[in-house]
Scaffold this motif. Sequence first.
Motif, mmCIF file in Angstrom:
data_model
loop_
_atom_site.group_PDB
_atom_site.id
_atom_site.type_symbol
_atom_site.label_atom_id
_atom_site.label_comp_id
_atom_site.label_asym_id
_atom_site.label_seq_id
_atom_site.Cartn_x
_atom_site.Cartn_y
_atom_site.Cartn_z
ATOM 1 N N TRP A 154 0.843 -1.190 0.000
ATOM 2 C CA TRP A 154 0.000 0.000 0.000
ATOM 3 C C TRP A 154 0.876 1.238 0.000
ATOM 4 O O TRP A 154 1.764 1.378 0.836
ATOM 5 C CB TRP A 154 -0.905 0.040 1.231
ATOM 6 C CG TRP A 154 -2.056 -0.904 1.154
ATOM 7 C CD1 TRP A 154 -2.090 -2.187 1.629
ATOM 8 C CD2 TRP A 154 -3.326 -0.667 0.549
ATOM 9 N NE1 TRP A 154 -3.304 -2.757 1.365
ATOM 10 C CE2 TRP A 154 -4.085 -1.838 0.703
ATOM 11 C CE3 TRP A 154 -3.889 0.420 -0.105
ATOM 12 C CZ2 TRP A 154 -5.391 -1.949 0.219
ATOM 13 C CZ3 TRP A 154 -5.186 0.304 -0.575
ATOM 14 C CH2 TRP A 154 -5.920 -0.870 -0.419
ATOM 15 N N LEU A 155 0.601 2.145 -0.945
ATOM 16 C CA LEU A 155 1.255 3.449 -0.965
ATOM 17 C C LEU A 155 0.297 4.428 -0.314
ATOM 18 O O LEU A 155 -0.837 4.612 -0.764
ATOM 19 C CB LEU A 155 1.575 3.894 -2.397
ATOM 20 C CG LEU A 155 2.197 5.286 -2.544
ATOM 21 C CD1 LEU A 155 3.561 5.337 -1.860
ATOM 22 C CD2 LEU A 155 2.321 5.676 -4.004
ATOM 23 N N ARG A 156 0.757 5.041 0.769
ATOM 24 C CA ARG A 156 -0.062 5.984 1.541
ATOM 25 C C ARG A 156 0.499 7.383 1.301
ATOM 26 O O ARG A 156 1.608 7.689 1.732
ATOM 27 C CB ARG A 156 0.000 5.607 3.014
ATOM 28 C CG ARG A 156 -0.725 6.539 3.928
ATOM 29 C CD ARG A 156 -0.458 6.141 5.389
ATOM 30 N NE ARG A 156 -1.006 7.095 6.295
ATOM 31 C CZ ARG A 156 -2.081 6.897 7.054
ATOM 32 N NH1 ARG A 156 -2.689 5.730 7.004
ATOM 33 N NH2 ARG A 156 -2.520 7.833 7.849
ATOM 34 N N VAL A 157 -0.283 8.241 0.611
ATOM 35 C CA VAL A 157 0.127 9.615 0.325
ATOM 36 C C VAL A 157 -0.724 10.536 1.209
ATOM 37 O O VAL A 157 -1.940 10.580 1.075
ATOM 38 C CB VAL A 157 -0.068 9.968 -1.165
ATOM 39 C CG1 VAL A 157 0.414 11.380 -1.442
ATOM 40 C CG2 VAL A 157 0.649 8.965 -2.058
ATOM 41 N N THR A 158 -0.041 11.239 2.113
ATOM 42 C CA THR A 158 -0.732 12.115 3.055
ATOM 43 C C THR A 158 -0.659 13.554 2.561
ATOM 44 O O THR A 158 0.427 14.068 2.316
ATOM 45 C CB THR A 158 -0.107 12.003 4.458
ATOM 46 O OG1 THR A 158 -0.137 10.634 4.860
ATOM 47 C CG2 THR A 158 -0.854 12.845 5.462
ATOM 48 N N LEU A 159 -1.823 14.163 2.419
ATOM 49 C CA LEU A 159 -1.936 15.547 1.959
ATOM 50 C C LEU A 159 -2.476 16.386 3.119
ATOM 51 O O LEU A 159 -3.687 16.418 3.351
ATOM 52 C CB LEU A 159 -2.879 15.642 0.766
ATOM 53 C CG LEU A 159 -2.423 14.905 -0.484
ATOM 54 C CD1 LEU A 159 -3.125 13.587 -0.644
ATOM 55 C CD2 LEU A 159 -2.636 15.765 -1.684
ATOM 56 N N PRO A 160 -1.587 17.068 3.856
ATOM 57 C CA PRO A 160 -2.065 17.885 4.975
ATOM 58 C C PRO A 160 -2.781 19.127 4.467
ATOM 59 O O PRO A 160 -2.375 19.735 3.485
ATOM 60 C CB PRO A 160 -0.792 18.246 5.736
ATOM 61 C CG PRO A 160 0.313 18.049 4.770
ATOM 62 C CD PRO A 160 -0.140 17.069 3.737
ATOM 63 N N LYS A 161 -3.848 19.479 5.161
ATOM 64 C CA LYS A 161 -4.599 20.678 4.797
ATOM 65 C C LYS A 161 -3.925 21.887 5.424
ATOM 66 O O LYS A 161 -3.305 21.789 6.477
ATOM 67 C CB LYS A 161 -6.040 20.570 5.287
ATOM 68 C CG LYS A 161 -6.819 19.478 4.590
ATOM 69 C CD LYS A 161 -8.219 19.383 5.123
ATOM 70 C CE LYS A 161 -8.965 18.234 4.469
ATOM 71 N NZ LYS A 161 -10.285 18.034 5.069
ATOM 72 N N LYS A 162 -4.055 23.021 4.750
ATOM 73 C CA LYS A 162 -3.528 24.263 5.310
ATOM 74 C C LYS A 162 -4.355 24.629 6.528
ATOM 75 O O LYS A 162 -5.569 24.440 6.552
ATOM 76 C CB LYS A 162 -3.589 25.402 4.292
ATOM 77 C CG LYS A 162 -2.581 25.267 3.186
ATOM 78 C CD LYS A 162 -2.634 26.470 2.288
ATOM 79 C CE LYS A 162 -1.601 26.361 1.187
ATOM 80 N NZ LYS A 162 -1.701 27.477 0.249
ATOM 81 N N VAL A 163 -3.678 25.159 7.521
ATOM 82 C CA VAL A 163 -4.370 25.598 8.727
ATOM 83 C C VAL A 163 -4.904 26.991 8.473
ATOM 84 O O VAL A 163 -4.155 27.900 8.148
ATOM 85 C CB VAL A 163 -3.409 25.602 9.938
ATOM 86 C CG1 VAL A 163 -4.117 26.118 11.173
ATOM 87 C CG2 VAL A 163 -2.831 24.215 10.161
ATOM 88 N N SER A 164 -6.212 27.127 8.591
ATOM 89 C CA SER A 164 -6.801 28.447 8.395
ATOM 90 C C SER A 164 -7.421 28.887 9.706
ATOM 91 O O SER A 164 -8.021 28.102 10.421
ATOM 92 C CB SER A 164 -7.854 28.412 7.296
ATOM 93 O OG SER A 164 -8.921 27.581 7.676
ATOM 94 N N THR A 165 -7.231 30.152 9.976
ATOM 95 C CA THR A 165 -7.834 30.712 11.173
ATOM 96 C C THR A 165 -8.960 31.625 10.737
ATOM 97 O O THR A 165 -8.870 32.279 9.698
ATOM 98 C CB THR A 165 -6.808 31.517 11.996
ATOM 99 O OG1 THR A 165 -6.226 32.507 11.160
ATOM 100 C CG2 THR A 165 -5.726 30.615 12.534
ATOM 101 N N PRO A 166 -10.032 31.663 11.499
ATOM 102 C CA PRO A 166 -11.152 32.508 11.087
ATOM 103 C C PRO A 166 -10.748 33.964 11.080
ATOM 104 O O PRO A 166 -9.970 34.415 11.909
ATOM 105 C CB PRO A 166 -12.221 32.234 12.151
ATOM 106 C CG PRO A 166 -11.511 31.618 13.296
ATOM 107 C CD PRO A 166 -10.253 30.993 12.751
ATOM 108 N N SER A 167 -11.285 34.684 10.097
ATOM 109 C CA SER A 167 -10.945 36.102 10.007
ATOM 110 C C SER A 167 -11.735 36.884 11.043
ATOM 111 O O SER A 167 -12.789 36.465 11.497
ATOM 112 C CB SER A 167 -11.226 36.626 8.605
ATOM 113 O OG SER A 167 -12.602 36.492 8.339
ATOM 114 N N MET A 168 -11.206 38.021 11.389
ATOM 115 C CA MET A 168 -11.813 38.853 12.411
ATOM 116 C C MET A 168 -13.016 39.586 11.827
ATOM 117 O O MET A 168 -12.922 40.140 10.741
ATOM 118 C CB MET A 168 -10.766 39.864 12.886
ATOM 119 C CG MET A 168 -11.204 40.665 14.025
ATOM 120 S SD MET A 168 -10.268 40.217 15.435
ATOM 121 C CE MET A 168 -10.679 41.620 16.402
#
Length: 183
Positions: free
Chosen positions: A95-109
């Motif tokens: 099994w080839l496991r490719v991990t794609l992390p999501k960008k961390v977004s913070t809510p805007s003010m």
Amino acid sequence: MNSKTGSTQLQTLFSYEEFEPLCTWQREDGQDILMLHLPEFKKDQLRIQMSNTGIMKITGENFIDGKKRSRFLKEVKVTKDYDADNIHAKFSQGWLRVTLPKKVSTPSMPEHPSTAVSSSPQDGQSNSDQKNTIANIKARVSHVIKSKEFTQVMVNVGFVAIAAFGVYVAYKYWTSYVQVDED
């Protein structure tokens, strides 16, 4: 030997069986994982490339027997939601496991906060809730101050201020040293 003849000779030496590997997606908080089932492959027969247009190409090629090869190509569009610099892959037990992390977004003010934070607890609001609210507001303000847009606005304001000051100084210089003769 020219390259066309060499290419034709290689094609006659090997025959290729192209296939589409079994692929599944696993969605998790903060990352998505693409799993490719490749039981006949070894790690050194696999390759992952990322183009500057955001296309991730996963390829593999192995020998089935003396003159026959098996190969595949899987292309995945990596959207701006993912942190392309931190994509990683691991090959284990077919099994080839490719991990794609999501960008961390913070809510805007929000432009106009709907509630004001006071220094004393309000009706039904505990002291720890108030501290969490204050910490949340501080984190949002810190994010806005560190953002690229805020930095660009501040740079533009600085340039306008410098230009205005330059115009003012030039006006004062020329008006203070240029005399107007009267008749």
